[in-house]
Design a protein around this motif. Structure first.
Motif, PDB file in Angstrom:
ATOM      1  N   ASP A 496     -13.021  27.097 -26.193  1.00  0.00           N
ATOM      2  CA  ASP A 496     -12.749  26.864 -27.611  1.00  0.00           C
ATOM      3  C   ASP A 496     -12.058  28.074 -28.236  1.00  0.00           C
ATOM      4  N   ILE A 497     -12.393  29.265 -27.722  1.00  0.00           N
ATOM      5  CA  ILE A 497     -11.763  30.488 -28.247  1.00  0.00           C
ATOM      6  C   ILE A 497     -10.267  30.476 -27.954  1.00  0.00           C
ATOM      7  N   HIS A 498      -9.889  30.075 -26.743  1.00  0.00           N
ATOM      8  CA  HIS A 498      -8.464  30.039 -26.404  1.00  0.00           C
ATOM      9  C   HIS A 498      -7.736  28.969 -27.218  1.00  0.00           C
ATOM     10  N   LEU A 499      -8.376  27.809 -27.385  1.00  0.00           N
ATOM     11  CA  LEU A 499      -7.752  26.763 -28.195  1.00  0.00           C
ATOM     12  C   LEU A 499      -7.583  27.229 -29.639  1.00  0.00           C
ATOM     13  N   LYS A 500      -8.556  27.987 -30.134  1.00  0.00           N
ATOM     14  CA  LYS A 500      -8.458  28.524 -31.495  1.00  0.00           C
ATOM     15  C   LYS A 500      -7.301  29.512 -31.595  1.00  0.00           C
ATOM     16  N   ARG A 501      -7.128  30.343 -30.570  1.00  0.00           N
ATOM     17  CA  ARG A 501      -5.994  31.275 -30.553  1.00  0.00           C
ATOM     18  C   ARG A 501      -4.671  30.506 -30.579  1.00  0.00           C
ATOM     19  N   GLY A 502      -4.619  29.405 -29.811  1.00  0.00           N
ATOM     20  CA  GLY A 502      -3.419  28.580 -29.782  1.00  0.00           C
ATOM     21  C   GLY A 502      -3.122  27.988 -31.148  1.00  0.00           C
ATOM     22  N   GLU A 503      -4.157  27.490 -31.816  1.00  0.00           N
ATOM     23  CA  GLU A 503      -3.972  26.915 -33.156  1.00  0.00           C
ATOM     24  C   GLU A 503      -3.488  27.980 -34.130  1.00  0.00           C
ATOM     25  N   GLU A 504      -4.090  29.163 -34.080  1.00  0.00           N
ATOM     26  CA  GLU A 504      -3.683  30.249 -34.975  1.00  0.00           C
ATOM     27  C   GLU A 504      -2.232  30.656 -34.718  1.00  0.00           C
ATOM     28  N   ALA A 505      -1.851  30.711 -33.435  1.00  0.00           N
ATOM     29  CA  ALA A 505      -0.467  31.064 -33.095  1.00  0.00           C
ATOM     30  C   ALA A 505       0.503  30.021 -33.633  1.00  0.00           C
ATOM     31  N   LEU A 506       0.130  28.746 -33.547  1.00  0.00           N
ATOM     32  CA  LEU A 506       0.979  27.674 -34.068  1.00  0.00           C
ATOM     33  C   LEU A 506       1.151  27.817 -35.577  1.00  0.00           C
ATOM     34  N   LEU A 507       0.056  28.053 -36.295  1.00  0.00           N
ATOM     35  CA  LEU A 507       0.128  28.183 -37.753  1.00  0.00           C
ATOM     36  C   LEU A 507       0.937  29.419 -38.150  1.00  0.00           C
ATOM     37  N   GLN A 508       0.777  30.529 -37.395  1.00  0.00           N
ATOM     38  CA  GLN A 508       1.564  31.731 -37.676  1.00  0.00           C
ATOM     39  C   GLN A 508       3.043  31.463 -37.433  1.00  0.00           C
ATOM     40  N   PHE A 509       3.340  30.740 -36.377  1.00  0.00           N
ATOM     41  CA  PHE A 509       4.717  30.363 -36.040  1.00  0.00           C
ATOM     42  C   PHE A 509       5.335  29.588 -37.204  1.00  0.00           C
ATOM     43  N   VAL A 510       4.616  28.568 -37.660  1.00  0.00           N
ATOM     44  CA  VAL A 510       5.121  27.722 -38.738  1.00  0.00           C
ATOM     45  C   VAL A 510       5.371  28.547 -40.002  1.00  0.00           C
ATOM     46  N   GLU A 511       4.411  29.393 -40.374  1.00  0.00           N
ATOM     47  CA  GLU A 511       4.568  30.199 -41.584  1.00  0.00           C
ATOM     48  C   GLU A 511       5.715  31.199 -41.443  1.00  0.00           C
ATOM     49  N   ALA A 512       5.861  31.775 -40.239  1.00  0.00           N
ATOM     50  CA  ALA A 512       6.921  32.770 -40.025  1.00  0.00           C
ATOM     51  C   ALA A 512       8.307  32.143 -40.189  1.00  0.00           C
TER      52      ALA A 512
END
Length: 820
Positions: A496-512
Motif C-alpha cells: 500500500d505504501i508503494h501504491l500511495k507513492r505512485g498516487e502521489e507521483a501522479l498527482l504531482q505530475f498533474v499539478e506540475a
C-alpha cells in the motif's frame, strides 16, 4: 563462498543511440490515433533544435571529405592532453575516454563551441551520431534533450598556446571565426554507421580489409582493439570453438558480440539495426531471437509477454530462475525482515530502463543462497544473474546490506523498517513488494479453469463468472496492454505504501504540468522530468516522455488505477495454484461480500436492460472495422459495501447509468465499491476531477469494456446514481473540480449526442432510465460525444447489474442470443 551460476555480465553495456525507440500500441495510438505497425526510424530528434545558422551551409560529398580530412589531421597532430585543454578553454566538458574526447574536440574545432542545453543549461556532447545533454532535471531524471543541429556559440574558438604552437595551427585558424565555419545540413541523412566504432574477429564472409572499407564508406570506424568500441563482429562458429581473446575482452567490458549480418542489414537498409537482435553470446540469441521487448513490434511483444512466466510474485516469492523453490527454498526472515528486494531505474536521458533483484534464500539441509539478477527490462538473455552459497548467515546479510546501499545510495534497515528512502541520481529505487501472491501467479491457470468449475457448489453461471475473474489471464492481459508486465516485477503485489507513492507521483505530475502551461523549453523539461519519475515508480517495458494530457490520462492515470485494482484482486484471490477440490471459487465468492445471481432471460429486468443497451449502443470502431456486442448474461448484484435500493429510496434525482470497466477492475469494484477517478485532467474520464463517472449511453461504457479483437469478452456495469438536489450542467471541463469534490455536487456533462427523452421511463423507486435512441443534441461544440455524469460521494452510487457481453465484428443488428 561458492558461485553456482553466472549467465551473463552484459549489464555494464551502455545504451547508445542505435537503440531504436518503439512505443506500445496504446502509446502510439494516443499520439497518432491508430495502431503502430512499424518501428519509427532514427531520423527524428527527441527534442530537436535547429540552432543558429552560423555561416555557410555545406553538404554532400565535399563537406564529408573536408570534415574527414580535418578530423584526421586533428587526430594525428594533437595529443589527448591538448584536446582536453581546448575543450576546457571553450567551456566544454573535457572528461571521457580518448575516443570521446577526440570526437568532441573535432566537432568543436570544425563547427564551433556548443551552447549550453536549452532545457537544463548543462553541457551538450556529440557522440558521433547526435548531440545529447548530459545534465539532470532532478535526482529522478537526466535531461533528454537531443538534436542533430544544436545551438552554437557565435564567438571565436579559443585556442590555448599548445594548440597555437601545433603543426596544424593554420587549419585550426581557418574555422576559428563563426563566419568561416561550415554548418551541418540536417537534411543530409547521416550514414548508417556514423559514430560507430567496430572491432572485427575471426574468419568472416569477407576479409577484414573489405569490411573496413565498407564500414568506413558508411560512416563507421574499425578498431584493432576491443576497448572503446560499440560492438565486436564475429561468428557463431568462432563462439562454438571457444571464442578468442577478443571475445573474452568484449564480455568483460560489457561490449556486444554480434553476427556479421548486423553489418549487412544496417548497410542494406541504410539504418542502424539494434545490436541486441544479432547477439551471438547467448544461446537464445544465436539465430536473432531473444530480441529485447522494446525492440520488438508491439504485437510480437504481446504474444511473448502473455506466455512469459511471472518470475517474482511477492515478498515471500523465491525467484523462479533460481530453481530453488522446487527444493523447498524460502526467503530468509530474520528479526522481522524478509531479505527480498526488487529495484527499478528509468532514466531516459541515459537510455536506462533497468531492474534488479536481490534475495537471500534458505533451503532445507543445505547452505544459505544469495541470488542477484540485474538487467534491462525485457532483455532477459543479457541480464546478469548469479546464485552464490554462503556458510555464514551474518556474512550473507552484511553483503546483502552492502549491495543495497551500493545500488540505491541508501541504508537498508531504515528502508525496510520505516520505508525511509531518498532517491539518488542514476541509482535504483525499491519496488516495495507486499507479503502476498501476485494474481498472475496465484490465479487460476488455464489447466485449472475447468476443474475449478466442476468442484464448486456455486450456481453454474455464477461459477463461470467467478472463474473468469479469478483467472490469471485477464490480469496478465491488462498489465500487458499497459506495458507494466515485466516478468521480474510483481506489479500485482505491491505494498500500500508503494501504491500511495505512485498516487502521489501522479498527482504531482498533474499539478506540475498544469502549472507549467504552454509548450516552451521549460515545459518540455517538466514533462520529461516527471515522466521519468513516473516510470521509475510504476515500471514499464516501454517508457517514454509524455506529451499531452490525453497520454497522461490514458496511460499514467489509467495505468495506476489498473495496478491498484489488480492488487486488490491479488489479495482476494491469493494462491489458487494448488488443487481445486476444496472449492476455491466458493471461498473467493464469500470473500467478495456480494450476492451475484444470473437474471432469468424472460424477466422484466433482463428485457429492460437489453432494450437500454440496444437503444444507447453504437459500434466500437477500431481502424475501419466496427464492433457490436452480443449479450451473454446479465447478473444482479447486491453488495455489502454499496447502498441498497432501500438505502437510496429517498435520495433525489436517481438515474440508472452505464459505467465502463475492464474485467481486471471488477473484483475491486465489487469488494470495495466504486472509487473516484485518480486525478483531475482535461481529458475524457478525468475532466470532472476525482469523481465516479457514468454515462446514459452504453456506447460510452463499451469503449472501456472493449480491450482488443482477440479479447472479445467484457462486462458493462449498470449502477444507480443519485445526482443530488442540484445538478450542474457543463459542456467544457470545469475549471475548479476541487470545489465540486468538496461540495459533492452532481455534474452532468452535455454531449454532442443525447438519448431521446421521449423514450425515457421510470424503473422502480423513482429511478429514471434514460433509455432512448441516440440523437444529435443542441451542444454541437461540446468536448464530450455522449452525456456523462459525475458523482463525488461513493455512498450515492450503487452497482446493480453486470452485463456480460461479447464484442463482434458488426454487419448485423445487436443480438441477444443464447451463449454458445
Amino acid at each position: 563462498m561458492k558461485v553456482h551460476d553466472t549467465r551473463s555480465h552484459h549489464h555494464h553495456h551502455q545504451p547508445s543511440d542505435q537503440d531504436t525507440k518503439i512505443m506500445t500500441r496504446k502509446q502510439k495510438a494516443a499520439q497518432e490515433g491508430h495502431s503502430p505497425t512499424k518501428k519509427p526510424k532514427n531520423e527524428t530528434d527527441h527534442h530537436s533544435d535547429d540552432g543558429a545558422n552560423n555561416g555557410k551551409s555545406s553538404s554532400g560529398g565535399d563537406f564529408g571529405k573536408e570534415f574527414d580530412e580535418f578530423s584526421k589531421a586533428v587526430r594525428e597532430h594533437l595529443s589527448i592532453a591538448q584536446m582536453r585543454e581546448i575543450l576546457e578553454s571553450n567551456d566544454q566538458d573535457p572528461s571521457g575516454s580518448e575516443g570521446v574526447v577526440i570526437t568532441k574536440c573535432q566537432d568543436l574545432l570544425f563547427f564551433g563551441p556548443l551552447e549550453r542545453c536549452p532545457l537544463c543549461s548543462a553541457n551538450l556532447e556529440f557522440n558521433g551520431r547526435i548531440y545529447a545533454c548530459k545534465g539532470f532535471y532532478s535526482e529522478w531524471s537526466s535531461c533528454t534533450f537531443k538534436s542533430k543541429n544544436p545551438p552554437r556559440r557565435r564567438d571565436s574558438t579559443k585556442l590555448p598556446d599548445s594548440a597555437l604552437n601545433s603543426s596544424i595551427v593554420d587549419m585550426l585558424n581557418k574555422y576559428q571565426e563563426p563566419s568561416s565555419r561550415p554548418q551541418r545540413d540536417v537534411a543530409v541523412p547521416l550514414k548508417p554507421l556514423a559514430g560507430m566504432v567496430i572491432a572485427l574477429s575471426g574468419r568472416l564472409s569477407r576479409t577484414h580489409q573489405e569490411w573496413r572499407k565498407q564500414i568506413e564508406q558508411n560512416g563507421g570506424k574499425v578498431s584493432n582493439s576491443v576497448l572503446g568500441v560499440n560492438c565486436l563482429i564475429s561468428t557463431s562458429a568462432e563462439r562454438e570453438r571457444g571464442g578468442s581473446s577478443k571475445h573474452s575482452e568484449a564480455i568483460e567490458n560489457g561490449i556486444r558480440v554480434v553476427r556479421e549480418e548486423w553489418l549487412v542489414d544496417s548497410i542494406e537498409k541504410q539504418e542502424l539495426q539494434p545490436l541486441a537482435a544479432y547477439d551471438i553470446m547467448s544461446d537464445i540469441a544465436v539465430d536473432g531471437k531473444g530480441i529485447p521487448w522494446d525492440k520488438q513490434d508491439p504485437t510480437d511483444q504481446a504474444l511473448e509477454s502473455l506466455t512469459a512466466e511471472l518470475k517474482l510474485y511477492g515478498k515471500r516469492g523465491v525467484h523462479k530462475d533460481t530453481k530453488l523453490q522446487d527444493q523447498g527454498g524460502a526467503i530468509l526472515e530474520k528479526d522481522g525482515i524478509l531479505y527480498n528486494c526488487a529495484f527499478f531505474l528509468c532514466d531516459l536521458g541515459r537510455e536506462m530502463n533497468e531492474f534488479c533483484i536481490m534475495q537471500l534464500i534458505t533451503v532445507p539441509d543445505t547452505k544459505l543462497h544469495m541470488y542477484y539478477k540485474r538487467g534491462k527490462v525485457g532483455d532477459d538473455p543479457n541480464a546478469e544473474e548469479r546464485l552464490e552459497e554462503w556458510d555464514s548467515v551474518d556474512g550473507a546479510i552484511a553483503e546483502f546490506v552492502s549491495m543495497f546501499e551500493e545500488i540505491t545510495g541508501n541504508e537498508f534497515e531504515p528502508w525496510e523498517r520505516e520505508k525511509k528512502f531518498e532517491k539518488k541520481r542514476l541509482s535504483f529505487f525499491p519496488v516495495d513488494m507486499d507479503d502476498g501472491v501476485d494474481v498472475r501467479h496465484g490465479g487460476l491457470g488455464l489447466r485449472q479453469l475447468g476443474s475449478a468449475s466442476l468442484h464448486t457448489s456455486l450456481e453454474p453461471k455464477v461459477a463461470n463468472f467467478m472463474k473468469v475473474l479469478c483467472s490469471q489471464e485477464i490480469y496478465r492481459y491488462a498489465l500487458m496492454e499497459m506495458d507494466m508486465d515485466a516478468p521480474d516485477l510483481p506489479m500485482g503485489m505491491l505494498s500500500d505504501i508503494h501504491l500511495k507513492r505512485g498516487e502521489e507521483a501522479l498527482l504531482q505530475f498533474v499539478e506540475a504540468v498544469k502549472s507549467a502551461k504552454g509548450s516552451g523549453r521549460k515545459e518540455e523539461a517538466v514533462w520529461s522530468d516527471y515522466s521519468q519519475r513516473w516510470f521509475t515508480l510504476m515500471p514499464s517495458t516501454r517508457p517514454f516522455i509524455f506529451k499531452d494530457y490525453k497520454q497522461l490520462a490514458d496511460i499514467a492515470a489509467a495505468g495506476y488505477e489498473t495496478v491498484r485494482d489488480i492488487n486488490v484482486a491479488s489479495r482476494l484471490i491469493g494462491d489458487m495454484s494448488g488443487a481445486t477440490l476444496d472449492d476455491p471459487l466458493s471461498d473467493r465468492y464469500k470473500k467478495l461480500g456480494c450476492s451475484i445471481s444470473a437474471l432469468d432471460k424472460e424477466s422484466d429486468d433482463y428485457k429492460m436492460i437489453v432494450k437500454y443497451l440496444e437503444t444507447t449502443y453504437e459500434p466500437v470502431k477500431v481502424a475501419d472495422i466496427e464492433y457490436g456486442v452480443r449479450v451473454e448474461d446479465i447478473f444482479a448484484v447486491e453488495s455489502s459495501v454499496s447502498p441498497s435500493l432501500e438505502d437510496m429510496k429517498n435520495l433525489p434525482n436517481k438515474v440508472l447509468l452505464w459505467c465502463g470497466s475492464r474485467s481486471s477492475n471488477l473484483l475491486r469494484h465489487l469488494q470495495k465499491g466504486f472509487l473516484p477517478a485518480a486525478c483531475s485532467l482535461p481529458a475524457p474520464g478525468y475532466m470532472f476531477g476525482r469523481g465516479i463517472v457514468c454515462s446514459d449511453a452504453a456506447a460510452e461504457a463499451a469503449k472501456y469494456g472493449y480491450t482488443a479483437v482477440d479479447r472479445p469478452e467484457g462486462f458493462l456495469v449498470l449502477a444507480v446514481a443519485s445526482l443530488g438536489n442540484q445538478i450542474l450542467e457543463v459542456k467544457t471541463p470545469p475549471q475548479d473540480t476541487k470545489s465540486l469534490e468538496e461540495k459533492k455536487v452532481g455534474v452532468k456533462g452535455l454531449g454532442r449526442k443525447k438519448t431521446d427523452e421521449a423514450e425515457h421511463f421510470t424503473w422502480k423507486d423513482g429511478i429514471k432510465v434514460p433509455c432512448g435512441k441516440l440523437v444529435p443534441s443542441e451542444h454541437k461544440d461540446s468536448v464530450l460525444e455522449y452525456n456523462e455524469y459525475a458523482v463525488y460521494d461513493p455512498k450515492m452510487t450503487s452497482i446493480r447489474f453486470l452485463v456480460a457481453v461479447k464484442y463482434e465484428e458488426q454487419n448485423a443488428e445487436l443480438e441477444d442470443v443464447e451463449p454458445a
